[in-house]
Design an enzyme around this catalytic site. Structure first.
Site, short mmCIF file in Angstrom:
data_model
loop_
_atom_site.label_atom_id
_atom_site.label_comp_id
_atom_site.label_asym_id
_atom_site.label_seq_id
_atom_site.Cartn_x
_atom_site.Cartn_y
_atom_site.Cartn_z
N HIS A 282 0.92 -1.16 0.12
CA HIS A 282 -0.25 -0.05 0.04
C HIS A 282 0.77 1.30 -0.27
O HIS A 282 0.39 2.47 -0.26
CB HIS A 282 -0.91 0.02 1.06
CG HIS A 282 -0.24 0.18 2.45
ND1 HIS A 282 0.52 -1.07 3.22
CD2 HIS A 282 -0.24 1.30 3.36
CE1 HIS A 282 1.02 -0.49 4.32
NE2 HIS A 282 0.64 0.94 4.43
N ARG A 283 2.03 1.24 0.41
CA ARG A 283 2.96 2.03 0.35
C ARG A 283 4.36 1.49 -0.34
O ARG A 283 4.73 0.25 0.22
CB ARG A 283 3.40 2.95 1.73
CG ARG A 283 2.01 3.70 2.19
CD ARG A 283 2.54 4.98 2.55
NE ARG A 283 1.23 5.64 2.82
CZ ARG A 283 1.54 6.86 3.60
NH1 ARG A 283 2.42 7.58 4.13
NH2 ARG A 283 0.24 7.36 3.87
N LYS B 27 9.53 -2.87 3.31
CA LYS B 27 10.71 -2.72 4.26
C LYS B 27 10.57 -3.71 5.42
O LYS B 27 9.39 -4.05 5.83
CB LYS B 27 10.46 -1.36 4.90
CG LYS B 27 11.85 -0.86 5.82
CD LYS B 27 12.83 -0.23 5.12
CE LYS B 27 14.08 0.21 5.82
NZ LYS B 27 14.89 -1.31 5.75
N LYS C 53 3.81 -2.17 11.88
CA LYS C 53 4.83 -1.39 12.57
C LYS C 53 5.23 -0.07 11.88
O LYS C 53 5.15 0.96 12.51
CB LYS C 53 6.19 -2.13 12.77
CG LYS C 53 7.37 -1.54 13.64
CD LYS C 53 8.41 -2.73 13.62
CE LYS C 53 8.09 -4.13 14.02
NZ LYS C 53 9.24 -4.89 14.06
N ASP D 57 4.53 5.67 11.59
CA ASP D 57 4.38 6.83 10.51
C ASP D 57 5.81 6.75 9.64
O ASP D 57 6.31 8.01 9.22
CB ASP D 57 3.94 8.14 10.86
CG ASP D 57 2.62 8.49 11.48
OD1 ASP D 57 1.63 7.94 11.05
OD2 ASP D 57 2.43 9.09 12.57
N LYS E 111 9.68 -9.08 4.74
CA LYS E 111 10.70 -9.73 5.91
C LYS E 111 11.48 -10.72 4.88
O LYS E 111 10.94 -11.29 3.97
CB LYS E 111 9.95 -10.25 6.82
CG LYS E 111 10.85 -10.60 8.03
CD LYS E 111 10.85 -9.32 8.76
CE LYS E 111 11.96 -9.53 10.15
NZ LYS E 111 11.91 -8.22 10.92
P1 NAD Z 1 20.73 -10.86 17.59
O1 NAD Z 1 20.89 -11.98 16.75
O2 NAD Z 1 21.65 -9.57 17.64
O3 NAD Z 1 20.32 -11.30 19.22
C1 NAD Z 1 19.29 -12.22 19.58
C2 NAD Z 1 20.05 -12.76 20.98
O4 NAD Z 1 19.31 -13.87 21.45
C3 NAD Z 1 21.37 -13.57 20.46
O5 NAD Z 1 22.41 -13.05 21.28
C4 NAD Z 1 21.01 -15.09 21.01
O6 NAD Z 1 22.08 -15.91 21.35
C5 NAD Z 1 19.93 -15.11 22.07
N1 NAD Z 1 18.89 -16.12 22.08
C6 NAD Z 1 18.26 -16.87 20.91
N2 NAD Z 1 17.52 -17.72 21.59
C7 NAD Z 1 17.66 -17.70 22.89
C8 NAD Z 1 17.09 -18.31 24.05
N3 NAD Z 1 16.29 -19.38 23.92
N4 NAD Z 1 17.04 -17.78 25.23
C9 NAD Z 1 18.13 -16.78 25.52
N5 NAD Z 1 18.57 -16.05 24.63
C10 NAD Z 1 18.42 -16.41 23.28
O7 NAD Z 1 19.05 -10.45 17.15
P2 NAD Z 1 18.46 -9.08 17.37
O8 NAD Z 1 18.63 -8.36 16.03
O9 NAD Z 1 18.72 -8.50 18.62
O10 NAD Z 1 16.89 -9.37 17.18
C11 NAD Z 1 16.18 -9.81 18.28
C12 NAD Z 1 14.70 -9.69 18.27
O11 NAD Z 1 14.28 -8.33 18.04
C13 NAD Z 1 14.18 -10.56 17.01
O12 NAD Z 1 12.89 -11.11 17.22
C14 NAD Z 1 14.20 -9.59 15.95
O13 NAD Z 1 13.13 -9.95 14.87
C15 NAD Z 1 13.63 -8.23 16.76
N6 NAD Z 1 13.94 -7.18 16.01
C16 NAD Z 1 15.16 -6.69 15.76
C17 NAD Z 1 15.34 -5.54 15.20
C18 NAD Z 1 16.92 -4.77 14.77
O14 NAD Z 1 16.95 -3.99 14.49
N7 NAD Z 1 18.00 -5.75 14.83
C19 NAD Z 1 14.48 -4.44 15.06
C20 NAD Z 1 13.20 -4.87 15.36
C21 NAD Z 1 12.83 -6.07 16.00
#
Ligand code: NAD
Length: 473
Positions: free
Chosen positions: A65-66, A70, A94, A99, A106
């Site tokens: 839609h936009r 991302k 999100k 906005d 993904k």
């Molecule tokens: P990352 O890989 O940097 O870190 C995730 C950490 O979680 C790792 O250190 C891993 O060892 C740990 N982990 C995995 N399973 C585990 C468990 N069962 N118990 C304890 N620790 C565990 O990933 P991230 O980028 O920090 O992303 C983490 C979450 O945040 C994901 O759900 C991701 O979709 C979400 N997220 C990330 C971003 C971003 O900018 N990176 C943005 C929005 C949402």
């Protein structure tokens, strides 16, 4: 009720349906907003050492839609089509909540990055990017990936290099094909910490709400609040560091792959991260005790739980153990829909993922804008502002006959750097978006939780786009 746990996608759909039923939008429009528009599932060969491996990967564009769409790219052995669809859908909502004018997408590559060296990971990332280029699933005006679980600035640099190798000569904005890049590769200052910093701003704001805090028996303010974090990766480590250093919160437990450590007097996250980097495990960190069962982080008595690892960590089978007053969903989908029903009955406040972890996509938007403008934020006005503030201080000194100290002058007479502007834009976004969610939550009697309020805020915005486009009159 069946004993089967709802899948991540089922949870997202259940939450969507709950919010959609409280709107008066036509069913056809709601079905379009819920549906996943494009799914690209691929298998490609990569030579690792002497053998070929067939790698399974996905890119899902949930809503156009936009444009561009991302969403991050995840490297994990758990990656599957349902998971990527769920994550892409969350991206649509999100972006609408904060906005950011993008549709949701993904990507996922079904590998465990720990099992490969940097050379193999580079090969896989570059080959995945070529598959995306081939099918038009990447580009600054069509679909812009970013880091997610298991990926970071290094992988984004490989994607950038692969994309510009093919398109750099013909597309002037080619460097906007991906965000979360290293700063010296057209990235933006403040992106790496952005999701964790957004968690801090959002949580800090909610903790200032007197009525909400009264409802869970907490004083307002972040200072002294006891926080437990699961996952000390990108999001969890910055959320912990910033809540501790700027919010004066106390991180009392951290859970990672190697186990869960606990200290009721607080764990210094700065030192903990350095210790873990050195020793490759934080078990034995001075002053902490290791819990017998890693999964017991869920039941620790605390004020705020920050799950920052993966989805479906708080489920029907362990939700009853939660003693926290607030859960800030730094990860995507850490609380299943079944668990949420149990937690809401217990009076727990859940700050939903699609709001609280939106700092990453917000700053990715700033990075993309920087790439399209081909200029660093602050370059045009930093000195101008600095000179103007200097003239103002000079004028005050002349008129009052009093000198401002050098320290005060250096604080006042300062133009904003790129990182200052990024943090300011992020703070503004997190505060404004929470205001919109709280407004729906407090005004509409039928809305009983923040996730539903956030979904309604998102659905209304996406619906309004479809309607003004004339797709659904
Ligand atoms: P990352 O890989 O940097 O870190 C995730 C950490 O979680 C790792 O250190 C891993 O060892 C740990 N982990 C995995 N399973 C585990 C468990 N069962 N118990 C304890 N620790 C565990 O990933 P991230 O980028 O920090 O992303 C983490 C979450 O945040 C994901 O759900 C991701 O979709 C979400 N997220 C990330 C971003 C971003 O900018 N990176 C943005 C929005 C949402």
């Amino acid at each position: 009720m069946s004993s089967k746990q709802a899948s991540f996608l089922e949870s997202v759909h259940k939450n969507f349906d709950k919010a959609a039923s409280l709107t008066d939008l036509p069913q056809g429009l709601l079905s379009q907003i819920k549906a996943c528009n494009s799914i690209y599932e691929m298998n490609f060969p990569v030579k690792i050492g002497k053998k070929y491996e067939v790698i399974k990967a996905f890119r899902v564009q949930h809503s156009q839609h936009r444009l561009p769409t991302k969403g991050g790219i995840r490297f994990s052995s758990y990656v599957n089509k349902d998971e990527v669809q769920a994550l892409a859908a969350l991206m649509t909502f999100k972006c609408a909540i904060v906005d950011v004018p993008f549709g949701g997408a993904k990507g996922g590559v079904a590998i465990s990055p720990r099992k490969y060296n940097a050379e193999a990971l580079e090969k896989i990332t570059r080959r995945y990017t070529m598959e995306l280029i081939r099918k038009n699933f990447i580009g600054p005006s069509s679909d812009v990936p970013a880091p997610d679980y298991g990926t970071g600035a290094r992988e984004m640099a490989w994607i950038l290099d692969t994309y510009t190798t093919f398109k750099g000569g013909s597309e002037i904005d080619a460097v906007g094909c991906v965000t979360g890049k290293p700063v010296n590769q057209n990235g933006i200052r403040g992106r790496t910490e952005a999701t964790g910093r957004g968690v801090f701003y959002g949580l800090r704001e909610l903790l200032l709400d007197e009525k909400m805090m009264q409802s869970v028996g907490l004083e307002t303010g972040m200072a002294g609040k006891r926080i437990v974090i699961q996952g000390l990766g990108n999001v969890g480590s910055y959320a912990g560091l910033i809540c501790q250093n700027e919010g004066d919160a106390k991180i009392i437990a951290v859970s990672e792959i190697e186990g869960t450590i606990y200290n009721p007097d607080g764990i210094d996250v700065d030192k903990l991260i350095k210790y873990r980097n050195r020793k490759k495990s934080f078990l034995g960190f001075p002053g902490t005790k290791t819990l017998k069962n890693r999964e017991d982080w869920v039941g620790i008595e605390c004020d705020v739980l920050i799950p920052a690892a993966l989805e479906s960590q708080i489920r029907k089978d362990n939700a009853k153990k939660v003693k926290a007053k607030i859960i800030a969903e730094a990860a995507n989908g850490p609380v299943t829909a079944d668990a949420e029903a149990i937690l809401l009955k217990k009076g727990v406040i859940i700050i939903p993922d699609m709001y609280i972890n939106a700092g990453g996509v917000t700053v990715s938007y700033f990075e993309w804008l920087k790439n399209l403008s081909h200029m660093r934020f602050g370059r045009m006005d930093k000195r101008f502002n600095q000179n103007a503030y200097g003239n103002l201080v000079d004028l005050i000194e002349r008129n009052t006959g009093k000198r401002v100290t050098n320290r005060d002058r250096s604080i006042i007479v300062r133009g904003a750097d790129e990182v200052d502007l990024v943090r300011s834009g992020l703070e503004e976004t997190m505060i404004t978006s929470l205001g919109q969610i709280m407004d729906i939550y407090k005004r509409r009697k039928t809305v009983k939780d923040l996730r539903t309020a956030a979904f309604i805020s998102a659905i209304d915005k996406v619906a309004s786009d479809y309607m003004t486009l004339g797709v659904f009159p």
